[in-house]
Design an enzyme around this catalytic site. Structure first.
Site, mmCIF file in Angstrom:
data_model
loop_
_atom_site.group_PDB
_atom_site.id
_atom_site.type_symbol
_atom_site.label_atom_id
_atom_site.label_comp_id
_atom_site.label_asym_id
_atom_site.label_seq_id
_atom_site.Cartn_x
_atom_site.Cartn_y
_atom_site.Cartn_z
ATOM 1 N N THR A 240 54.866 29.779 34.150
ATOM 2 C CA THR A 240 55.015 29.279 35.495
ATOM 3 C C THR A 240 56.367 29.946 36.104
ATOM 4 O O THR A 240 57.321 30.245 35.351
ATOM 5 C CB THR A 240 55.069 27.859 35.820
ATOM 6 O OG1 THR A 240 55.089 27.513 36.975
ATOM 7 C CG2 THR A 240 56.332 27.130 34.985
ATOM 8 N N VAL B 263 48.807 39.733 43.488
ATOM 9 C CA VAL B 263 48.536 38.822 42.203
ATOM 10 C C VAL B 263 49.826 38.882 41.441
ATOM 11 O O VAL B 263 50.473 39.748 41.117
ATOM 12 C CB VAL B 263 47.281 39.736 41.613
ATOM 13 C CG1 VAL B 263 47.296 39.152 40.086
ATOM 14 C CG2 VAL B 263 46.259 39.778 42.420
ATOM 15 N N GLY B 264 49.774 37.753 40.744
ATOM 16 C CA GLY B 264 51.079 37.701 39.975
ATOM 17 C C GLY B 264 50.737 37.479 38.472
ATOM 18 O O GLY B 264 49.853 38.369 38.080
ATOM 19 N N THR C 92 52.707 26.686 39.564
ATOM 20 C CA THR C 92 51.650 27.048 38.651
ATOM 21 C C THR C 92 51.218 25.987 37.685
ATOM 22 O O THR C 92 52.056 25.287 37.101
ATOM 23 C CB THR C 92 51.900 28.500 37.971
ATOM 24 O OG1 THR C 92 51.986 29.411 39.053
ATOM 25 C CG2 THR C 92 50.874 28.640 37.180
HETATM 26 N N1 GLY Z 1 53.484 32.429 38.543
HETATM 27 C C1 GLY Z 1 52.210 32.353 39.703
HETATM 28 C C2 GLY Z 1 52.491 33.418 40.546
HETATM 29 O O1 GLY Z 1 53.604 34.087 40.703
HETATM 30 O O2 GLY Z 1 51.691 33.860 41.012
#
Ligand code: GLY
Length: 296
Positions: free
Chosen positions: A210, A188-189, A159
């Site tokens: 990230t 979705v994160g 990310t």
């Molecule tokens: N940190 C990005 C995700 O987990 O979608």
């Protein structure tokens, strides 16, 4: 690796140029993230990961200390979701737009690209390789398998994000991602979740995260970093302390942050093996791999 470091240097320089030109911290973080989204070398924008069934669903969020807050989730055919997230904040009464609704706004703003820009034959080949490895996994836990893959296959996450402070003391953060390879469609994160993947607080600082989104959301990582800065810690100490507490609560190998405090001090911390970082300050631009280079 050198290529990715070059992108980070370019992103940091671009953000700094914006600030030098009198732009706001918000302008700077959006521009820096656009450079990373356009590079194709990081897991965001053009370089985004694919879902298990081969589509690109991108997330992004942006926030300034002045209260601007916008995010988009699970958008397809949007090359620069960070720009769309900013437009959600500026043009609508909403904070978070997802899927088709967000794509309609993207279409109206001319931000849609042909599908082949984000889903390429090379990515589809990579997806098949990863699926074959995933199927061979002995463990039934989804995240455990993904963690093993990350060890084997660096670059699976990645990310991108930026945090900045401008001359007027304004702060902002932006984060953008393709999520992670093999994720379920619709997953979705943390990236578009304020407080988790990004956060900014007036007179305090800003943070971008990230790592594994499910863990970052549970911990509300960026909010925690900013809360620690608000208690008097500098950006580095706040980032270290938040990541230390996250490791204690949820384990290691999960996340990293880039933070800045309102005094302009930067902080990077992570409990993964490595993290790529870049920064620009008074004309000095640097990008480095922090952690153990031999693991790449
Ligand atoms: N940190 C990005 C995700 O987990 O979608």
């Amino acid at each position: 690796m050198e290529e990715r470091l070059r992108v980070l240097r370019e992103a940091a320089s671009r953000g700094f140029e914006v600030l030098e030109g009198g732009g706001s911290a918000l302008d700077a973080v959006v521009e820096a993230v656009v450079v990373m989204e356009d590079s194709g070398l990081l897991n965001a924008g053009v370089g985004s990961a694919l879902t298990f069934d081969g589509v690109a669903e991108l997330d992004a969020g942006v926030m300034s200390g002045d209260g601007l807050l916008g995010a988009v989730a699970a958008v397809r055919r949007v090359k620069n979701p960070v720009v769309l997230a900013r437009r959600v904040a500026e043009l609508t009464d909403h904070v978070l737009l997802v899927g088709e609704g967000a794509e309609r706004l993207a279409e109206a703003l001319g931000l849609l690209v042909p599908e082949g820009v984000l889903v390429t034959p090379e990515k589809l080949r990579r997806l098949e390789e990863l699926k074959a490895r995933w199927r061979r996994g002995e463990d039934f836990g989804w995240l455990t398998r993904l963690r093993r893959l990350v060890e084997e296959y660096p670059g699976l996450f990645g990310t991108v994000g930026a945090a900045a402070v401008d001359r007027a003391g304004g702060v902002a953060a932006a984060t953008s991602t393709g999520g992670y390879w093999l994720k379920m469609r619709g997953r979705v994160g943390d990236t578009p979740i304020p407080g988790a993947g990004f956060y900014a607080a007036k007179g305090v600082g800003a943070c971008s995260a990230t790592g594994i989104g499910e863990a970052i959301i549970r911990f509300m990582l960026c909010r925690r970093v900013c809360d620690l800065i608000a208690l008097g810690l500098d950006a580095q100490s706040a980032a270290d302390e938040a990541v230390r507490r996250m490791s204690e609560e949820l384990g290691r190998g999960l996340a990293g942050v880039a933070a800045v405090d309102a005094a302009g001090r930067v902080g990077f911390a992570f409990n993964t093996e490595v993290m790529l970082v870049g920064y620009a300050r008074r004309g000095k631009v640097e990008a480095k791999l922090l952690g153990a280079p031999q693991s790449l």
